[in-house]
Scaffold this active site. Structure first.
Site, PDB file in Angstrom:
ATOM      1  N   PHE A   1       0.827  -1.216   0.000  1.00 58.71           N
ATOM      2  CA  PHE A   1       0.000   0.000   0.000  1.00 58.71           C
ATOM      3  C   PHE A   1       0.858   1.262   0.000  1.00 58.71           C
ATOM      4  O   PHE A   1       0.569   2.223  -0.704  1.00 58.71           O
ATOM      5  CB  PHE A   1      -0.927   0.016   1.230  1.00 58.71           C
TER       6      PHE A   1
ATOM      7  N   CYS B   1      12.706  -3.351   1.154  1.00 60.19           N
ATOM      8  CA  CYS B   1      11.396  -3.983   1.352  1.00 60.19           C
ATOM      9  C   CYS B   1      10.408  -3.857   0.198  1.00 60.19           C
ATOM     10  O   CYS B   1       9.818  -4.860  -0.218  1.00 60.19           O
ATOM     11  CB  CYS B   1      10.733  -3.403   2.586  1.00 60.19           C
TER      12      CYS B   1
HETATM   13  C1  UDX Z   1       9.634   0.689   4.470  1.00 59.44           C
HETATM   14  C2  UDX Z   1       8.349   0.826   5.303  1.00 59.44           C
HETATM   15  O1  UDX Z   1       8.025   2.218   5.449  1.00 59.44           O
HETATM   16  C3  UDX Z   1       8.541   0.183   6.660  1.00 59.44           C
HETATM   17  O2  UDX Z   1       7.330   0.239   7.407  1.00 59.44           O
HETATM   18  C4  UDX Z   1       8.954  -1.263   6.456  1.00 59.44           C
HETATM   19  O3  UDX Z   1       9.199  -1.874   7.700  1.00 59.44           O
HETATM   20  C5  UDX Z   1      10.189  -1.363   5.580  1.00 59.44           C
HETATM   21  O4  UDX Z   1       9.976  -0.677   4.357  1.00 59.44           O
HETATM   22  P1  UDX Z   1      11.976   1.935   4.395  1.00 59.44           P
HETATM   23  O5  UDX Z   1      12.229   1.103   3.178  1.00 59.44           O
HETATM   24  O6  UDX Z   1      13.025   1.995   5.441  1.00 59.44           O
HETATM   25  O7  UDX Z   1      10.650   1.418   5.131  1.00 59.44           O
HETATM   26  O8  UDX Z   1      11.711   3.445   3.941  1.00 59.44           O
HETATM   27  P2  UDX Z   1      10.450   4.324   3.518  1.00 59.44           P
HETATM   28  O9  UDX Z   1      10.485   5.566   4.324  1.00 59.44           O
HETATM   29  O10 UDX Z   1       9.198   3.565   3.522  1.00 59.44           O
HETATM   30  O11 UDX Z   1      10.836   4.756   2.027  1.00 59.44           O
HETATM   31  C6  UDX Z   1      10.921   3.811   0.977  1.00 59.44           C
HETATM   32  C7  UDX Z   1      11.230   4.508  -0.328  1.00 59.44           C
HETATM   33  O12 UDX Z   1      10.138   5.295  -0.781  1.00 59.44           O
HETATM   34  C8  UDX Z   1      12.428   5.452  -0.265  1.00 59.44           C
HETATM   35  O13 UDX Z   1      13.220   5.278  -1.419  1.00 59.44           O
HETATM   36  C9  UDX Z   1      11.804   6.817  -0.224  1.00 59.44           C
HETATM   37  O14 UDX Z   1      12.631   7.823  -0.740  1.00 59.44           O
HETATM   38  C10 UDX Z   1      10.580   6.593  -1.117  1.00 59.44           C
HETATM   39  N1  UDX Z   1       9.488   7.547  -0.859  1.00 59.44           N
HETATM   40  C11 UDX Z   1       8.874   7.594   0.349  1.00 59.44           C
HETATM   41  C12 UDX Z   1       9.049   8.367  -1.893  1.00 59.44           C
HETATM   42  O15 UDX Z   1       9.584   8.331  -2.997  1.00 59.44           O
HETATM   43  N2  UDX Z   1       8.011   9.223  -1.662  1.00 59.44           N
HETATM   44  C13 UDX Z   1       7.371   9.294  -0.458  1.00 59.44           C
HETATM   45  O16 UDX Z   1       6.416  10.084  -0.330  1.00 59.44           O
HETATM   46  C14 UDX Z   1       7.821   8.453   0.581  1.00 59.44           C
END
Ligand code: UDX
Ligand code: ADP
Length: 478
Positions: free
Chosen positions: A223, A273
């Site tokens: 999601f 993830c």
């Molecule tokens: C994610 C989930 O958030 C977390 O709950 C789970 O346990 C592991 O996977 P993480 O991968 O550490 O955590 O980072 P997250 O903050 O979710 O960001 C993931 C990616 O999405 C990053 O590359 C971030 O830059 C990108 N992102 C995030 C966006 O491009 N736009 C956004 O609005 C938010």
């Protein structure tokens, strides 16, 4: 009570550090087969960078928090065994490119079974496909010589995000514990719950059945990733129509049903993830015959690949359709700010795309090491999580230079691309950078963190994701 955690990685390390910190009455030992990693956890230079982690480790290490390579001893002694080993995407055989490779998980289960002389609660911490608990239980049961030893499996997925892991662990939105709906299953849930109740209000600790807990983790990540792919797909439409994706995101985010988080358009999501878990979900759907559902979730990954590709194409097109021999400064290589983690970072695909067109790349990231960057650019898809394949040299190492300073990376370059939203990039002296660059000087902001109007006033040609295009770029883009 003694807790042993198998796997001293991004999940196991910080999670156990927080449990030990908050529960001085519990002994917590983190074990790993990787001796260098354990040595780093025992040193002043931890193996991962995470704001606030060092302070927590320092407070608990040697008191009731220990890091060890003696896996057998500590697993044998543990009452609760957390398993947070890596679960890579399979690179060969059935389900290659989608299914989770449970080799490490199975190894951990066999280890637990072979050394156990007392009953144990085994906790799935790393994300696993739904129904893994069932398979693991069979491995545990069939490999343990002592019939009096009982294993109760729980799923306790980790929801921490890197960069904010310590905050997420200290004040989680919720903790989820899945267990069997039997008496012993419920008892085991109670034991784990009592650990978290040391610092988390009871009402935030959710209990579910095993399969729901396992599936919740994959679904939560799917999601979140879906929100990013949705807004990223709209960023392409914004560029084509003159709308501004940040304005659109703000407008829809103020609708309380939608909410403001995870609506930042970007060059693509990365991290260990999102892609892995979605592909896993896709594979599970396919194996149970739900092709349409599989296609739906797969499209989230496809949009992510499209977004990275689109960014590279914008750069090449803007720079007169040729970047051969041109220096391009890449600011940021980590998959997000405040971490040195590069797993599935969009920077890898963007850099590879630029290298395919013969560009010379100057990379600067505040936390990622030169060796890591070369390693990442030399590995094939999905290989980062298979430790035996890491460490090879990049075949195109000559075209990639890594700098310890953003200004040096930008000097004599034709363009700079922001690929990670590090705060320090907002504070750079862009006039100084502009003066040191070739002209016309381009900025490609893959995170929309810079002051674009200010940059334009200096003379930069600016491309910002999902924003109305510079007239200069409109002319060139076909
Ligand atoms: C994610 C989930 O958030 C977390 O709950 C789970 O346990 C592991 O996977 P993480 O991968 O550490 O955590 O980072 P997250 O903050 O979710 O960001 C993931 C990616 O999405 C990053 O590359 C971030 O830059 C990108 N992102 C995030 C966006 O491009 N736009 C956004 O609005 C938010
Ligand atoms: P995550 O991000 O999920 O924490 P990591 O790859 O950072 O994943 O960490 C997983 C850790 O698990 C690695 O340090 C690896 O060495 C360790 N590991 C894998 N299999 C075993 C095992 N059988 N026994 C002990 N440690 C293991």
């Amino acid at each position: 009570m003694k807790i042993t955690c198998i796997g001293a990685g991004y999940v196991g390390g910080p999670t156990m550090a927080m449990i030990a910190y908050k529960c001085p009455d519990i002994q917590v030992v983190v074990v790993d087969i990787n001796a260098a990693r354990i040595a780093a956890w025992n040193s002043e230079e931890l193996p991962i960078y995470e704001p606030g982690l060092f302070e927590i480790v320092k407070a608990a290490r040697g008191r009731n928090l220990f890091f060890s390579t003696d896996t057998q001893k500590h697993v044998a002694e543990g009452d609760i065994i957390f398993v947070s080993v890596n679960t890579p995407t399979k690179t060969r055989g059935v389900g290659a490119g989608k299914a989770a490779d449970l080799t490490y998980w199975e190894g951990a289960a066999r280890l637990i079974a072979s050394v156990s002389t007392t009953s144990k609660i085994v906790v799935e911490k790393s994300t696993v496909p739904v129904k893994t608990a069932e398979a693991i239980e069979k491995v545990l049961r069939r490999n343990c010589a002592d019939p009096n030893v009982a294993f109760e499996i729980l799923s306790n997925p980790e929801f921490l995000a890197e960069g904010t892991a310590m905050e997420d662990l200290a004040k989680p939105d919720r903790v989820l514990i899945g267990g069997k709906e039997t008496e012993s299953g419920q008892r085991a849930i109670g034991v784990l719950k009592s650990v978290y109740e040391h610092w988390i209000p009871t009402e935030r600790i959710l209990c579910a059945n095993l399969w729901s807990a396992e599936l919740s983790k994959l679904t939560a990540n799917a999601f979140l990733a879906q929100r990013i792919s949705s807004i990223n797909s709209i960023s392409a439409l914004c560029e084509a129509t003159g709308a501004d994706v940040q304005q659109v995101a703000h407008s829809i985010g103020t609708d309380s049903r939608i909410g403001p988080k995870f609506l930042n358009a970007s060059v693509g999501f990365g991290g260990s993830c999102f892609q892995k878990d979605i592909l896993n979900l896709v594979y599970i759907c396919e194996t149970v015959g739900l092709k349409t559902v599989a296609d739906y979730w797969n499209s989230v990954v496809q949009i992510n690949d499209y977004q990275k590709q689109r960014f590279v194409e914008r750069m090449i097109d803007a720079m007169f359709n040729t970047i051969s021999g041109k220096k391009i400064a890449v600011l940021g290589f980590a998959f997000k700010k405040d971490t040195g983690d590069t797993r599935e970072t969009p920077a890898i695909d963007v850099c590879k795309g630029l290298m395919a067109d013969n560009a010379l790349i100057n990379i600067y990231d505040p936390k990622v090491t030169e060796a890591q960057i070369h390693n990442d650019l030399s590995l094939g898809k999905f290989m980062w999580d298979h430790p035996t394949t890491a460490g090879t040299k990049s075949p195109r190492q000559n075209s990639v230079s890594v700098f310890k300073d953003a200004y040096e990376a930008c000097k004599d370059s034709h363009a700079l691309a922001v690929l990670t939203e590090w705060d320090e990039f907002k504070r750079l002296n862009y006039q100084k950078i502009y003066d040191s660059m070739m002209k016309p000087a381009f900025v490609f902001d893959g995170r929309n963190i810079l002051d674009h109007a200010h940059l334009r006033s200096m003379g930069f040609i600016v491309y910002a994701l999902g924003k109305p295009l510079d007239p200069f770029l409109q002319r060139n883009y076909s």
